[in-house]
Motif scaffolding. Structure first.
Motif, PDB file in Angstrom:
ATOM      1  N   PRO A   1      12.097   5.129  -2.345  1.00 11.30           N
ATOM      2  CA  PRO A   1      12.673   4.265  -1.312  1.00 11.30           C
ATOM      3  C   PRO A   1      11.627   3.730  -0.330  1.00 11.30           C
ATOM      4  CG  PRO A   1      14.057   6.188  -1.629  1.00 11.30           C
ATOM      5  CD  PRO A   1      12.812   6.412  -2.443  1.00 11.30           C
ATOM      6  N   SER A   2      10.583   4.503  -0.068  1.00  5.22           N
ATOM      7  CA  SER A   2       9.555   4.055   0.884  1.00  5.22           C
ATOM      8  C   SER A   2       8.832   2.806   0.388  1.00  5.22           C
ATOM      9  CB  SER A   2       8.546   5.177   1.154  1.00  5.22           C
ATOM     10  OG  SER A   2       7.934   5.609  -0.052  1.00  5.22           O
ATOM     11  N   VAL A   3       8.678   2.660  -0.914  1.00  5.03           N
ATOM     12  CA  VAL A   3       8.049   1.446  -1.467  1.00  5.03           C
ATOM     13  C   VAL A   3       9.032   0.285  -1.382  1.00  5.03           C
ATOM     14  CG1 VAL A   3       7.226   0.356  -3.597  1.00  5.03           C
ATOM     15  CG2 VAL A   3       6.399   2.628  -2.958  1.00  5.03           C
ATOM     16  N   MET A   4      10.271   0.508  -1.803  1.00  6.75           N
ATOM     17  CA  MET A   4      11.258  -0.567  -1.788  1.00  6.75           C
ATOM     18  C   MET A   4      11.501  -1.079  -0.369  1.00  6.75           C
ATOM     19  SD  MET A   4      11.658  -0.788  -4.978  1.00  6.75           S
ATOM     20  CE  MET A   4      13.024  -1.911  -5.246  1.00  6.75           C
TER      21      MET A   4
ATOM     22  N   GLY B   1       0.841  -1.182   0.000  1.00  4.11           N
ATOM     23  CA  GLY B   1       0.000   0.000   0.000  1.00  4.11           C
ATOM     24  C   GLY B   1       0.879   1.235   0.000  1.00  4.11           C
ATOM     25  N   HIS B   2       0.601   2.144  -0.912  1.00  2.18           N
ATOM     26  CA  HIS B   2       1.381   3.384  -1.006  1.00  2.18           C
ATOM     27  C   HIS B   2       0.390   4.513  -1.241  1.00  2.18           C
ATOM     28  CE1 HIS B   2       4.898   5.844  -1.596  1.00  2.18           C
ATOM     29  NE2 HIS B   2       4.422   6.272  -2.760  1.00  2.18           N
ATOM     30  N   GLY B   3       0.059   5.233  -0.177  1.00  2.00           N
ATOM     31  CA  GLY B   3      -0.990   6.248  -0.281  1.00  2.00           C
ATOM     32  C   GLY B   3      -2.309   5.567  -0.576  1.00  2.00           C
ATOM     33  N   ASP B   4      -2.975   6.010  -1.617  1.00  2.96           N
ATOM     34  CA  ASP B   4      -4.253   5.408  -2.028  1.00  2.96           C
ATOM     35  C   ASP B   4      -4.069   4.302  -3.051  1.00  2.96           C
ATOM     36  OD1 ASP B   4      -5.586   7.191  -0.395  1.00  2.96           O
ATOM     37  OD2 ASP B   4      -5.932   8.645  -2.008  1.00  2.96           O
ATOM     38  N   THR B   5      -2.820   3.957  -3.341  1.00  6.42           N
ATOM     39  CA  THR B   5      -2.514   2.999  -4.398  1.00  6.42           C
ATOM     40  C   THR B   5      -2.008   1.687  -3.816  1.00  6.42           C
ATOM     41  OG1 THR B   5      -1.840   4.861  -5.792  1.00  6.42           O
ATOM     42  CG2 THR B   5      -1.152   2.678  -6.508  1.00  6.42           C
ATOM     43  N   ALA B   6      -2.439   0.592  -4.426  1.00  5.87           N
ATOM     44  CA  ALA B   6      -1.881  -0.720  -4.104  1.00  5.87           C
ATOM     45  C   ALA B   6      -0.900  -1.073  -5.213  1.00  5.87           C
ATOM     46  CB  ALA B   6      -2.971  -1.772  -4.007  1.00  5.87           C
ATOM     47  N   ILE B   7       0.347  -1.258  -4.854  1.00  6.44           N
ATOM     48  CA  ILE B   7       1.368  -1.620  -5.836  1.00  6.44           C
ATOM     49  C   ILE B   7       1.432  -3.137  -5.894  1.00  6.44           C
ATOM     50  CG2 ILE B   7       3.823  -1.474  -6.403  1.00  6.44           C
ATOM     51  CD1 ILE B   7       3.750   1.267  -4.945  1.00  6.44           C
ATOM     52  N   THR B   8       1.089  -3.688  -7.053  1.00 10.09           N
ATOM     53  CA  THR B   8       1.013  -5.137  -7.220  1.00 10.09           C
ATOM     54  C   THR B   8       2.149  -5.694  -8.061  1.00 10.09           C
ATOM     55  OG1 THR B   8      -0.440  -4.879  -9.137  1.00 10.09           O
ATOM     56  CG2 THR B   8      -1.502  -5.133  -6.976  1.00 10.09           C
ATOM     57  N   GLU B   9       2.888  -4.807  -8.721  1.00  8.58           N
ATOM     58  CA  GLU B   9       4.017  -5.254  -9.524  1.00  8.58           C
ATOM     59  C   GLU B   9       5.056  -4.146  -9.624  1.00  8.58           C
ATOM     60  OE1 GLU B   9       2.351  -6.248 -13.369  1.00  8.58           O
ATOM     61  OE2 GLU B   9       2.515  -4.188 -14.069  1.00  8.58           O
ATOM     62  N   LEU B  10       6.273  -4.567  -9.878  1.00 11.06           N
ATOM     63  CA  LEU B  10       7.366  -3.642 -10.137  1.00 11.06           C
ATOM     64  C   LEU B  10       7.848  -3.909 -11.556  1.00 11.06           C
ATOM     65  CD1 LEU B  10       9.447  -3.996  -6.835  1.00 11.06           C
ATOM     66  CD2 LEU B  10       7.715  -2.268  -7.376  1.00 11.06           C
TER      67      LEU B  10
END
Length: 93
Positions: free
Chosen positions: A60-63, A13-22
């Motif tokens: 960096p906060s996502v990684m 979870g990053h803000g209002d977004t769900a990161i499902t792939e890089l």
């Protein structure tokens, strides 16, 4: 170089977004390596994560939130962009 896609087993979870792939985009450029030590200094996990984040345009906060399964896959993908570079945990010769 073709993009490398990592489907996350543990979305972030990053803000209002769900990161499902890089999506790691190449080729590796100087801008990706800025701030990484050279010479006798070995790259550490922090440096490889920094380069990986730059390659997939993630902060960096996502990684930092990658869980172990996804983390080690992301590190392996990033290492693949480093031609002849060290692998994770290997000291340069």
């Amino acid at each position: 170089m073709e993009p490398k896609v990592l489907k996350l087993k543990h979305p972030i979870g990053h803000g209002d977004t769900a990161i499902t792939e890089l999506v790691f985009l190449g080729p590796l450029k100087g801008k990706h390596m800025k701030g990484v030590p050279i010479g006798g200094n070995a790259m550490c996990m922090e440096h490889i994560l920094m380069v990986g984040g730059r390659l997939c345009n993630q902060p960096p906060s996502v990684m930092a939130e990658l869980e172990s399964e996804d983390l080690f896959e992301a590190l392996a993908i990033t290492s693949g962009f480093l031609p002849g570079g060290p692998t994770i945990g290997q000291q340069p010769s």
